[in-house]
Design an enzyme around this catalytic site. Structure first.
Site, PDB file in Angstrom:
ATOM      1  N   SER B 105       1.825   7.431   9.736  1.00  0.00           N
ATOM      2  CA  SER B 105       1.781   6.477   8.628  1.00  0.00           C
ATOM      3  C   SER B 105       2.540   5.192   8.938  1.00  0.00           C
ATOM      4  CB  SER B 105       2.345   7.121   7.361  1.00  0.00           C
ATOM      5  OG  SER B 105       3.704   7.422   7.527  1.00  0.00           O
ATOM      6  N   LYS B 142       9.191   5.529   5.551  1.00  0.00           N
ATOM      7  CA  LYS B 142       8.262   4.475   5.143  1.00  0.00           C
ATOM      8  C   LYS B 142       8.983   3.136   5.128  1.00  0.00           C
ATOM      9  CE  LYS B 142       4.734   7.220   4.001  1.00  0.00           C
ATOM     10  NZ  LYS B 142       5.235   8.229   4.953  1.00  0.00           N
TER      11      LYS B 142
END
Lengths: 182, 182
Positions: B105, B142
């Site tokens: 991601s 993230k």
DNA sequence: CACTGTACTACACAAATGTATAGTGAGAAT
DNA sequence: ATTCTCACTATACATTTGTGTAGTACAGTG
């Protein structure tokens, strides 16, 4: 060096090697170690038991490697970098060197400007490996590619062109690890 | 595990173990290794070859950080990783922890599956920083993003969606370094 | 040219080592 | 009380392994 069953038995003052063998077997069943059946001293600790952080390997940082093999040009060394030996697992005894990445020609492989790359001068470079190479007198980090039996350097960035050697292509090392300060 | 003479001979395609033994003897005479005579697999590399480093910082590897600050959950530690103090320049005294990246991601920031990330639990996270966060009970790496005065987690991969917190968003650390084995 | 050293091969053998079988004694479980 | 398991001992044996002797091919040297 892993111990032999006799060395284990001796250490714990067991009078039979079987006692040591039984213990090792039990530890293997519990997942603390792995046995290479048949081989002498074939006991290996599982990664979770291996105490990392103990041993570190210091790698010389090399600014430019104008020609020849890196270790011949150690005078270009501009410092050292130390990393956990487990990161360089298996190649800790090889001739390693570190260099700072310049440019963004390898972003397709997740290698960015300013990253540190640790390269192995003793590894056999394979197709598609990221290599430190001397191409027509210039030093660079690229992917080793093969086309019609000729090696060339592939750039992992669509903005640039690949490097096809005119005269000579010398592979000075294969990239084995990457360190980035974020 | 150090190799046996037969393994060395096999590797170099020698047809006699004596060839391997001679080479090892020569390397010992030159000081590159030490032999434990009589013992099987009794070859050890000399300290000068091993090259243990100078100033390194050992960082605990944390598998999962379910809640709270990382150092409160040190029991989840699964090992340690050591890196040169110069890489962690300025934050060596902070509470640091390492974790293995799962998933892709963050490939837009050059962080790939399997990479090691060293995070700083004491750094103030800023917008756009890569952070280790606990979002609605789940642990993830993230980019910290801000929209209309609300923080959310931005995914750096067009294939996935951003994570907007429903209940809570706890920043456990800011990514400061990255280590990859190529 | 003969001589020398290097780098191996071929073979041998004892020592080191992994592994197996059978047995013992203490203590826990039934 | 009997059975069972655990943690070992005693011993044996087949491999694995270190090490030695003898010999070959070959490149380089004087």
């Amino acid at each position: 060096m892993a111990p032999t069953y006799r060395e284990i038995a001796n250490h714990f003052r067991f009078k039979s090697t079987k006692a040591a063998a039984d213990h090792v077997l039990a530890l293997e069943k519990k997942g603390y170690l792995r046995r290479h059946t048949g081989r002498s001293r074939g006991i290996e600790l599982t990664a979770s038991v291996k105490r990392t952080g103990q041993e570190t390997i210091t790698v010389p940082i090399i600014g430019d490697i104008p020609a020849g093999t890196p270790e011949q040009k150690i005078e270009f060394q501009s410092g050292t970098i130390s990393v956990d030996s487990t990161i360089l697992d298996g190649i800790g005894h090889h001739r390693l060197f570190a260099l700072k990445v310049k440019g963004d020609s390898m972003i397709g492989r997740g290698i960015y400007d300013g990253d540190w790359v640790i390269a192995d001068a003793d590894a056999t470079p394979n197709e598609n490996d990221v290599v430190v190479a001397l191409i027509d007198g210039e030093n660079t980090l690229k992917a080793l590619a093969l086309k019609e039996n000729n090696f060339y350097l592939r750039v992992e960035n669509p903005d640039y062109n690949d490097w096809v050697p005119v005269n000579e292509l010398i592979i000075q090392g294969t990239a084995k690890a990457l360190i980035r300060r974020i």
